[in-house]
Design an enzyme around this catalytic site. Structure first.
Site, PDB file in Angstrom:
ATOM      1  N   SER A 202      -9.931   0.557   7.146  1.00 14.58           N
ATOM      2  CA  SER A 202      -9.347   0.610   5.806  1.00 14.58           C
ATOM      3  C   SER A 202      -8.774  -0.701   5.281  1.00 14.58           C
ATOM      4  CB  SER A 202      -8.261   1.682   5.749  1.00 14.58           C
ATOM      5  OG  SER A 202      -8.845   2.956   5.697  1.00 14.58           O
TER       6      SER A 202
ATOM      7  N   LYS B  91       0.842  -1.199   0.000  1.00 15.29           N
ATOM      8  CA  LYS B  91       0.000   0.000   0.000  1.00 15.29           C
ATOM      9  C   LYS B  91       0.878   1.250   0.000  1.00 15.29           C
ATOM     10  CE  LYS B  91      -3.785   2.268   2.477  1.00 15.29           C
ATOM     11  NZ  LYS B  91      -4.614   2.292   3.701  1.00 15.29           N
TER      12      LYS B  91
ATOM     13  N   SER C 166      -9.649   2.610   2.891  1.00 11.76           N
ATOM     14  CA  SER C 166      -8.753   3.261   1.958  1.00 11.76           C
ATOM     15  C   SER C 166      -7.817   2.301   1.220  1.00 11.76           C
ATOM     16  CB  SER C 166      -7.897   4.279   2.700  1.00 11.76           C
ATOM     17  OG  SER C 166      -7.035   3.632   3.630  1.00 11.76           O
TER      18      SER C 166
END
Lengths: 95, 495
Positions: free
Chosen positions: B187, B88, B163
């Protein structure tokens, strides 16, 4: 509750954010709605409750204060928008 | 489907060990699939094929040495040798651009690597790229990325959640078997649910935050995605454990996450009524209740529990997280790194750089947090939120006196359409209503697929347990996945 235009401008000033007039109007409306929603927290009697800043039960560890290698000067300056010799270069801070 | 994409992580590892294929072959297949599907999905902000092939080449050399020297000792091979992964784009990887989904870090090349990422590198992974995220991990749909949204592989018109949407979508689309995520308010868990994969948010402090770009420092957790609990267990176990570079990382041993013979017999599972609220999509409730019934048939003792302050988690979170964010994001001033807009004086540079570099949601949260911390409002907003946080934490402590874990929905609905909530921040925040409490209490949460709705969109279920009990959650999910195949379903990507 409803934030005033002056309050929105004051917050933006504290946060060092340039906002357009359109952004100020939008945030005024949206932040007012979110703060209205948050007002429900006042329903709870918390007069005898200790606040939680961290969920960690254990105390934070300490270590010996030893000299260790850190990032090189070149690494530290490698992302600088402007650097000169061993320093970050910025516009004047004082008039 | 490409033949490699059908393989599990364990198939890949045993294939590599047997020499059925090389890490370079596996990585090339993975890169080819990324290149074919990326235009439709947009899972990556930065694609790193050369790096992946270089790391795969190193893995092959290591396998060759091992075969030559001591092929009986599989235990001395790094646990993820030759496995392609995505990271990420809020976790630093030295020398590779890390943007946090923000324009303000468009050209930021970190001079060091996050501990969690370093442990994966030491375990032998090949990094395919940095995955898409809402800007600074602030969002529930990945639509707040300055680099454009990720699309849900099950329905390209829908969001993957957020996210960590890029990572979740990539694992769902079988681009990679593993991807890292971070979870400050859901997230990892919410995108795992929307994309039909398994996602683990560990206990706060279980995985080091060193090198994770900070959003809400008392809430942020590093974890990951895989198809199954067994696979995500191996990844998170690799990343977990004490790190002297993060003073909040737990100095506790990490138990084995070995799931052999995992059973639900006698496991006490609580079902909190507060998570089955009005307005929840009926198919979500049905699928979650069916999964709980299935776990009961597998031997779990299911009982109702109460987490009475659940409804307050949303206002508490949306005061505490923005307050911490407003402090953490003060560092973006255009001086040492990041975007600099010109100005006559230093102050002008601050205002212009931050005004131009941050996107709308980040500005909104900085404004909200600044207000909650400002003189005259601190006690009424931030102080009160910290006190109610204590009540939410106590809810979990009391529940875990009676049960080993709680089971509940992850989000009120399945994946929504791109653009559906972008005009109404409060509606977007409501997507997080079932995931925020775990971050506020610091407890681990595991999400895994338990069905589909009528549109064919995945439904996830969440297990939450006491601090540092990731292993219990993983064993329960593994026992469920042993007798179900929801986690094996793949989206049709014949695009």
């Amino acid at each position: 509750m409803s934030l005033t235009q002056a309050e929105v401008e004051h917050i933006a000033q504290l946060a060092r954010l340039d906002l357009t007039e359109e952004e100020k109007a939008r945030y005024r409306e949206q932040l007012s709605a979110i703060l209205d929603y948050a007002a429900r927290l006042r329903e709870l009697d918390t007069s005898h409750i200790t606040p939680t800043a961290s969920v960690l039960a254990a105390s934070l560890p300490l270590r010996e204060d030893e000299v260790r290698p850190g990032l090189s000067l070149q690494d530290v300056l490698s992302n600088a928008p402007q650097a000169e010799e061993r320093q970050f270069r910025v516009p004047p801070v004082l008039e | 489907m490409d033949s490699f994409a059908a393989l599990s992580l364990f198939d890949m590892l045993s294939g590599l060990r047997r020499g059925d294929f090389s890490a370079v072959e596996l990585t090339r297949a993975c890169l080819a699939r990324v290149e074919r599907l990326e235009p439709a999905l947009h899972t990556l902000i930065t694609y790193t094929p050369e790096l992946a092939l270089e790391q795969a080449g190193a893995a092959d050399r290591r396998y060759a040495e091992w075969r030559r020297d001591d092929p009986s000792a599989a235990w001395n091979l790094p646990p993820l040798l030759g496995i392609p992964v995505m990271i990420k784009d809020v976790l630093c990887l030295k020398g590779v651009r890390t943007t946090c989904g923000s324009k303000i870090l468009e050209n930021f090349i970190p001079p060091y690597t996050a501990t969690a990422v370093q442990r994966l590198l030491d375990a032998g992974v090949a990094v395919v790229g940095k995955s898409n995220t809402d800007e600074y991990a602030m969002g529930s749909s990945t639509e707040n990325s300055a680099y454009g949204p990720t699309h849900n592989p099950w329905d390209l018109q829908r969001v993957p959640g957020g996210s960590s949407g890029g990572s979740a979508a990539a694992v769902a689309a079988r681009l990679v078997p593993l991807a890292t995520g971070t979870d400050t308010g859901g997230s990892i868990r919410q995108p795992a649910s929307y994309c039909g994969v398994t996602g683990l948010k560990p206990t706060y402090g279980r995985v080091s935050r060193y090198g994770l770009v900070a959003y809400g420092s008392s809430l942020d957790a590093v974890g990951g995605f895989a198809r199954s609990a067994a696979e995500v267990a191996l990844m998170v176990h690799t990343m977990a454990g004490h790190d002297p570079l993060d003073s909040t990382s737990a100095a506790l041993p990490v138990p084995s996450y070995g799931l052999e013979g995992a059973s639900l017999k006698g496991v006490r599972i609580g079902v909190p009524a507060e998570y089955f609220i009005e307005g929840i999509q009926p198919e979500v409730e049905q699928a979650v209740r069916a999964a709980i019934t299935q776990m009961e048939r597998l031997g779990a003792a299911v009982q109702p529990v109460s987490l009475p302050h659940t409804a307050y988690a949303l206002p508490v979170y949306y005061l505490i997280a923005p307050a911490e964010a407003s402090a953490n994001l003060a560092r973006y001033d255009g001086v040492r790194f990041g975007l600099r807009e010109s100005g006559d004086a230093m102050w002008d540079v601050f205002f212009h750089s931050r005004g131009a570099g941050f996107g709308p949601e980040v500005k909104r949260r900085i404004m909200l947090g600044t207000y909650a911390l400002s003189a005259g409002y601190y006690d009424a907003y931030y102080g009160q939120a910290q006190k109610v946080r204590t009540l939410i934490k106590q809810d979990f402590e009391q529940a875990f006196d009676m049960v080993d874990m709680v089971a509940c929905p992850v989000a009120p609905s399945t994946a929504f359409k791109l653009g559906e909530h972008t005009d109404d921040p409060l509606a977007m925040y409501l997507e997080d209503v079932f995931t925020l409490p775990a971050n506020l209490a610091g407890v681990p949460g595991l999400t895994f697929p338990v069905g589909f709705d009528a549109r064919g969109l995945p439904v996830g279920m969440q297990l939450m347990g006491p601090h540092y009990k990731e292993d219990s959650l993983l064993r329960a999910a593994h026992a469920y996945q042993h007798v179900t195949d929801w986690h094996m379903r793949s989206p049709d990507l014949s695009i």
